[in-house]
Design an enzyme around this catalytic site. Sequence first.
Site, PDB file in Angstrom:
ATOM      1  N   LYS A  39       0.835  -1.212   0.000  1.00 47.24           N
ATOM      2  CA  LYS A  39       0.000   0.000   0.000  1.00 47.24           C
ATOM      3  C   LYS A  39       0.869   1.261   0.000  1.00 47.24           C
ATOM      4  CE  LYS A  39      -0.530   0.023   5.034  1.00 47.24           C
ATOM      5  NZ  LYS A  39      -1.399  -0.457   6.131  1.00 47.24           N
ATOM      6  N   TYR A 267      14.764  32.685   6.164  1.00 52.48           N
ATOM      7  CA  TYR A 267      13.640  33.495   6.660  1.00 52.48           C
ATOM      8  C   TYR A 267      13.727  33.654   8.174  1.00 52.48           C
ATOM      9  CZ  TYR A 267      11.097  32.882   2.207  1.00 52.48           C
ATOM     10  OH  TYR A 267      10.704  32.893   0.906  1.00 52.48           O
TER      11      TYR A 267
HETATM   12  C1  LIG Z   1      -0.815  -1.668   6.645  1.00 52.91           C
HETATM   13  C2  LIG Z   1      -1.455  -2.934   7.012  1.00 52.91           C
HETATM   14  C3  LIG Z   1      -0.693  -4.079   7.262  1.00 52.91           C
HETATM   15  C4  LIG Z   1       0.819  -4.074   7.252  1.00 52.91           C
HETATM   16  O1  LIG Z   1       1.290  -3.490   8.413  1.00 52.91           O
HETATM   17  P1  LIG Z   1       2.859  -3.334   8.730  1.00 52.91           P
HETATM   18  O2  LIG Z   1       2.886  -2.990  10.152  1.00 52.91           O
HETATM   19  O3  LIG Z   1       3.360  -2.263   7.857  1.00 52.91           O
HETATM   20  O4  LIG Z   1       3.479  -4.647   8.431  1.00 52.91           O
HETATM   21  C5  LIG Z   1      -1.362  -5.254   7.546  1.00 52.91           C
HETATM   22  N1  LIG Z   1      -2.708  -5.296   7.570  1.00 52.91           N
HETATM   23  C6  LIG Z   1      -3.481  -4.224   7.332  1.00 52.91           C
HETATM   24  C7  LIG Z   1      -4.958  -4.351   7.385  1.00 52.91           C
HETATM   25  C8  LIG Z   1      -2.887  -2.994   7.062  1.00 52.91           C
HETATM   26  O5  LIG Z   1      -3.649  -1.928   6.832  1.00 52.91           O
END
Ligand SMILES: *Cc1c(COP(=O)(O)O)cnc(C)c1O
Length: 400
Positions: A39, A267
């Site tokens: 993601k 700045y």
């Molecule tokens: C982002 C996510 C993961 C992965 O999590 P990490 O801590 O980055 O390994 C797993 N399951 C869901 C539903 C997520 O949204």
Amino acid sequence: MQQLANDRWIEIDIDAVKNNLDAVKSLLDDQVRLIAVLKADAYGHGAAEIGRQLFQNGVEFFAVTFLEEALNLRQAGIRASIMLFSPIISEDQLEEAITNHITLTVSSIYDGQLVDKVTRRINSNATIHIKVDTGLGRFGANKEETMEICNILRENSYIYIEGIYTHMAEGAADKASYTEMQFARFMETVKDLEQAGINIPVKHCANSAVFLKYPHMHLNAVRIGTLLSGQHPVGQFTHHLPLVDPFKFKSRIISLRTLEAGSYLGYYRTYRLKQKAQVAVIPVGYNDGLALGVSNRPLGFVDFLKIVAKYILKYMNVARLNLAVTIKGHTYPVRGKVFMQLALIEIPEGVDIQVGDEVEVPVKKTLAAKSLVHVYMKDGKPVKIDDRERTTYIVEEANE
Ligand SMILES: *Cc1c(COP(=O)(O)O)cnc(C)c1O
């Protein structure tokens, strides 16, 4: 445009990606599936290329949050399972997802009814995972709803209920009680289903933190993002994997001048040179994510004290804690306030530095602009350049 690409880019070390995959696999039992989470553009590394690398190295299951992310992976040629974490609420999008063999999340009776309706209308099979909420308070069905969803979908021969899962609220926290409670709720739901004759083959609840801390929660699949991206989750862990961060934000010096002692930088004149020095300008600013932080609630009192101490030292201009960049293996401080698209670096007089020299900049990967060119490196050499499609925004002018 080409000039811009030469001045700022993101380097991704493909060897590090393989290293991190091997590290994760070293803690994974043979019968446990790895669901690689890609993601948010694979946490800033470039989902298409990272997906391809993992796929070539045997990963058969991927997950992303949104449909457009999944379709992007399909376009990159990834012919493996790709699951969505979020439900789809439009029939058209659901049809597109099903046609592209995307594995769906069903998190409510509403989602279940929609998948039921669309699969029947288009006469197509769909693979789904049911999402159970056990205490995160995001989406997911409770125990009774899960049973009802299964009863609706069992009647539909187009639908294959491949998986059931939940997500933990504080897997990285020191205290295990809430995570254990969520796990117990999840297993109770699974047991109830089994007693009703519903056996769902793939069960999963572990993200990176839960994977490291709770081996008994691996079940038969784990969802890993953070570890594959080369970082340990925030928190205390007994297991530490030999991870390598594949990400480097690179830039070049675009201006170099020598300024006298006492000159102000930036700045509001927040910095004044203590001695005559070379001042370099780099084309990276807060718009690129430089000096932006993601602030988290302190994990405990000690953590809170550390954060306070850090702010005090930073305020007192203790160099080690200030933002610094790396040029030819040496670090130099960023001075003054970071501008929107530029920043100033102080380099001592006499150091051999030129306009065009490469600068490594500490930009957090999740904050770095997604549109920057990604250069993929193997054995220290560029192997592929992923010149991102530049998004064009059409701003409609408001009519009176
Ligand atoms: C982002 C996510 C993961 C992965 O999590 P990490 O801590 O980055 O390994 C797993 N399951 C869901 C539903 C997520 O949204």
